[in-house]
Motif scaffolding. Structure first.
Motif, PDB file in Angstrom:
ATOM      1  N   VAL A 198       0.848  -1.194   0.000  1.00 34.80           N
ATOM      2  CA  VAL A 198       0.000   0.000   0.000  1.00 34.80           C
ATOM      3  C   VAL A 198       0.883   1.244   0.000  1.00 34.80           C
ATOM      4  CG1 VAL A 198      -1.761   1.265   1.289  1.00 34.80           C
ATOM      5  CG2 VAL A 198      -1.833  -1.244   1.202  1.00 34.80           C
ATOM      6  N   THR A 199       0.608   2.161  -0.936  1.00 31.51           N
ATOM      7  CA  THR A 199       1.351   3.406  -1.063  1.00 31.51           C
ATOM      8  C   THR A 199       0.445   4.570  -0.657  1.00 31.51           C
ATOM      9  OG1 THR A 199       2.550   2.451  -2.920  1.00 31.51           O
ATOM     10  CG2 THR A 199       2.709   4.830  -2.639  1.00 31.51           C
ATOM     11  N   LEU A 200       1.003   5.510   0.100  1.00 32.87           N
ATOM     12  CA  LEU A 200       0.266   6.665   0.606  1.00 32.87           C
ATOM     13  C   LEU A 200       0.841   7.955   0.044  1.00 32.87           C
ATOM     14  CD1 LEU A 200       0.428   5.525   4.328  1.00 32.87           C
ATOM     15  CD2 LEU A 200      -1.540   5.267   2.816  1.00 32.87           C
ATOM     16  N   ASN A 201      -0.015   8.964  -0.107  1.00 33.61           N
ATOM     17  CA  ASN A 201       0.482  10.288  -0.479  1.00 33.61           C
ATOM     18  C   ASN A 201       0.744  11.096   0.795  1.00 33.61           C
ATOM     19  OD1 ASN A 201      -2.041  11.263   0.374  1.00 33.61           O
ATOM     20  ND2 ASN A 201      -2.828  11.524  -1.702  1.00 33.61           N
ATOM     21  N   GLY A 202       1.202  12.321   0.639  1.00 31.14           N
ATOM     22  CA  GLY A 202       1.534  13.170   1.777  1.00 31.14           C
ATOM     23  C   GLY A 202       0.351  13.514   2.656  1.00 31.14           C
ATOM     24  N   ALA A 203      -0.861  13.437   2.107  1.00 32.27           N
ATOM     25  CA  ALA A 203      -2.070  13.722   2.878  1.00 32.27           C
ATOM     26  C   ALA A 203      -2.548  12.495   3.657  1.00 32.27           C
ATOM     27  CB  ALA A 203      -3.174  14.211   1.944  1.00 32.27           C
ATOM     28  N   GLY A 204      -1.835  11.380   3.503  1.00 31.34           N
ATOM     29  CA  GLY A 204      -2.217  10.161   4.206  1.00 31.34           C
ATOM     30  C   GLY A 204      -3.313   9.377   3.520  1.00 31.34           C
ATOM     31  N   GLU A 205      -3.502   9.601   2.222  1.00 27.85           N
ATOM     32  CA  GLU A 205      -4.500   8.847   1.456  1.00 27.85           C
ATOM     33  C   GLU A 205      -3.810   7.683   0.746  1.00 27.85           C
ATOM     34  OE1 GLU A 205      -7.536  12.225  -0.171  1.00 27.85           O
ATOM     35  OE2 GLU A 205      -5.536  12.157  -1.070  1.00 27.85           O
ATOM     36  N   VAL A 206      -4.529   6.579   0.618  1.00 33.71           N
ATOM     37  CA  VAL A 206      -4.022   5.434  -0.139  1.00 33.71           C
ATOM     38  C   VAL A 206      -4.107   5.788  -1.620  1.00 33.71           C
ATOM     39  CG1 VAL A 206      -4.373   3.011  -0.723  1.00 33.71           C
ATOM     40  CG2 VAL A 206      -4.726   3.787   1.627  1.00 33.71           C
ATOM     41  N   THR A 207      -2.971   5.802  -2.291  1.00 27.14           N
ATOM     42  CA  THR A 207      -2.955   6.094  -3.726  1.00 27.14           C
ATOM     43  C   THR A 207      -2.893   4.820  -4.551  1.00 27.14           C
ATOM     44  OG1 THR A 207      -0.550   6.330  -3.711  1.00 27.14           O
ATOM     45  CG2 THR A 207      -1.864   8.343  -3.438  1.00 27.14           C
ATOM     46  N   ARG A 208      -2.399   3.741  -3.927  1.00 28.84           N
ATOM     47  CA  ARG A 208      -2.289   2.483  -4.655  1.00 28.84           C
ATOM     48  C   ARG A 208      -2.268   1.337  -3.656  1.00 28.84           C
ATOM     49  NH1 ARG A 208      -0.661   1.173  -9.913  1.00 28.84           N
ATOM     50  NH2 ARG A 208      -0.278  -1.053 -10.039  1.00 28.84           N
ATOM     51  N   LYS A 209      -3.022   0.297  -3.994  1.00 26.36           N
ATOM     52  CA  LYS A 209      -2.989  -0.940  -3.213  1.00 26.36           C
ATOM     53  C   LYS A 209      -2.853  -2.090  -4.191  1.00 26.36           C
ATOM     54  CE  LYS A 209      -5.377  -3.808   0.142  1.00 26.36           C
ATOM     55  NZ  LYS A 209      -6.509  -3.936   1.067  1.00 26.36           N
ATOM     56  N   ASP A 210      -1.765  -2.833  -4.047  1.00 29.56           N
ATOM     57  CA  ASP A 210      -1.541  -4.038  -4.843  1.00 29.56           C
ATOM     58  C   ASP A 210      -1.691  -5.225  -3.909  1.00 29.56           C
ATOM     59  OD1 ASP A 210      -0.379  -3.246  -7.670  1.00 29.56           O
ATOM     60  OD2 ASP A 210       0.440  -1.847  -6.201  1.00 29.56           O
ATOM     61  N   VAL A 211      -2.568  -6.158  -4.283  1.00 31.45           N
ATOM     62  CA  VAL A 211      -2.849  -7.337  -3.470  1.00 31.45           C
ATOM     63  C   VAL A 211      -2.353  -8.563  -4.236  1.00 31.45           C
ATOM     64  CG1 VAL A 211      -4.632  -8.682  -2.304  1.00 31.45           C
ATOM     65  CG2 VAL A 211      -4.902  -6.198  -2.547  1.00 31.45           C
ATOM     66  N   TYR A 212      -1.427  -9.292  -3.617  1.00 30.34           N
ATOM     67  CA  TYR A 212      -0.832 -10.471  -4.241  1.00 30.34           C
ATOM     68  C   TYR A 212      -1.323 -11.718  -3.516  1.00 30.34           C
ATOM     69  CZ  TYR A 212       2.325  -7.061  -6.300  1.00 30.34           C
ATOM     70  OH  TYR A 212       2.843  -5.993  -6.987  1.00 30.34           O
ATOM     71  N   PRO A 213      -2.245 -12.480  -4.138  1.00 28.56           N
ATOM     72  CA  PRO A 213      -2.690 -13.718  -3.516  1.00 28.56           C
ATOM     73  C   PRO A 213      -1.718 -14.862  -3.818  1.00 28.56           C
ATOM     74  CG  PRO A 213      -3.898 -13.369  -5.545  1.00 28.56           C
ATOM     75  CD  PRO A 213      -2.976 -12.174  -5.365  1.00 28.56           C
ATOM     76  N   ASN A 214      -1.700 -15.859  -2.945  1.00 29.82           N
ATOM     77  CA  ASN A 214      -0.971 -17.084  -3.238  1.00 29.82           C
ATOM     78  C   ASN A 214      -1.782 -17.804  -4.310  1.00 29.82           C
ATOM     79  OD1 ASN A 214      -0.456 -19.998  -3.114  1.00 29.82           O
ATOM     80  ND2 ASN A 214       0.915 -19.479  -1.427  1.00 29.82           N
ATOM     81  N   GLY A 215      -1.273 -17.804  -5.524  1.00 25.57           N
ATOM     82  CA  GLY A 215      -2.019 -18.337  -6.665  1.00 25.57           C
ATOM     83  C   GLY A 215      -2.390 -19.793  -6.529  1.00 25.57           C
ATOM     84  N   ARG A 216      -1.484 -20.594  -6.017  1.00 25.73           N
ATOM     85  CA  ARG A 216      -1.749 -22.034  -5.856  1.00 25.73           C
ATOM     86  C   ARG A 216      -2.900 -22.255  -4.888  1.00 25.73           C
ATOM     87  NH1 ARG A 216      -0.314 -25.238  -2.020  1.00 25.73           N
ATOM     88  NH2 ARG A 216       1.291 -23.841  -1.221  1.00 25.73           N
ATOM     89  N   GLU A 217      -2.868 -21.558  -3.750  1.00 26.77           N
ATOM     90  CA  GLU A 217      -3.921 -21.721  -2.749  1.00 26.77           C
ATOM     91  C   GLU A 217      -5.263 -21.187  -3.243  1.00 26.77           C
ATOM     92  OE1 GLU A 217      -0.941 -21.436   1.117  1.00 26.77           O
ATOM     93  OE2 GLU A 217      -2.162 -19.685   0.592  1.00 26.77           O
ATOM     94  N   MET A 218      -5.238 -20.049  -3.946  1.00 26.99           N
ATOM     95  CA  MET A 218      -6.478 -19.482  -4.461  1.00 26.99           C
ATOM     96  C   MET A 218      -7.090 -20.398  -5.524  1.00 26.99           C
ATOM     97  SD  MET A 218      -7.307 -15.705  -5.998  1.00 26.99           S
ATOM     98  CE  MET A 218      -7.453 -14.954  -4.387  1.00 26.99           C
ATOM     99  N   HIS A 219      -6.263 -20.889  -6.424  1.00 30.95           N
ATOM    100  CA  HIS A 219      -6.752 -21.785  -7.474  1.00 30.95           C
ATOM    101  C   HIS A 219      -7.354 -23.052  -6.866  1.00 30.95           C
ATOM    102  CE1 HIS A 219      -7.052 -23.816 -11.307  1.00 30.95           C
ATOM    103  NE2 HIS A 219      -6.437 -24.853 -10.757  1.00 30.95           N
TER     104      HIS A 219
END
Length: 143
Positions: free
Chosen positions: A112-133
């Motif tokens: 999760v990346t934040l800007n100077g105002a403390g807002e989330v500008t980007r959220k990348d979610v990486y699931p365990n592909g094997r477990e999800m599948h």
């Protein structure tokens, strides 16, 4: 300025994480979206298209919570300058095609990346592909 006036300061990254996590734990799309920037990007790294913009994220969360019943098991949290990394396990309640319920455990990693105002500008979610599948296959859900 009056002596008793408060100066607004952005929350610490740890406090922002705690507030953000409450939104996910309580499945509150409005709270989650309110902590994102207007031009935010939310990317589930499973091959699907990223969600762009606060309002699209709000709707995405509404659909996600209506479609899947899941909880979060907390893991490590690493805080840095303008970001956090969160390891967690999704406990996903599903049913086999015959109707038997089961709980799938899927390892997840958020960046999760934040800007100077403390807002989330980007959220990348990486699931365990094997477990999800494996979980979706057991439930008969096509990916």
């Amino acid at each position: 300025m009056a002596a008793n006036a408060q100066i607004e300061r952005p929350l610490s990254i740890e406090a922002l994480f705690d507030r953000y996590h409450v939104g996910w734990e309580t499945k509150d799309p409005d709270l989650i979206a309110s902590l994102h920037s207007e031009d935010t990007i939310f990317a589930l790294r499973d091959g699907t298209e990223a969600v762009k913009g606060r309002e699209r994220l709000r709707e995405h969360c509404r659909q996600l919570f209506a479609t899947f019943d899941f909880e979060q098991e907390m893991g490590r949290r690493l805080y840095g300058d303008g970001h956090w990394v969160f390891e967690w396990t999704m406990l996903l309640s599903l049913r086999e095609p015959g109707g038997t319920p089961f709980t799938a455990r899927v390892g997840m990693l958020d960046v999760v990346t934040l800007n100077g105002a403390g807002e989330v500008t980007r959220k990348d979610v990486y699931p365990n592909g094997r477990e999800m599948h494996a979980a979706f296959a057991r439930a008969g859900i096509a990916q």
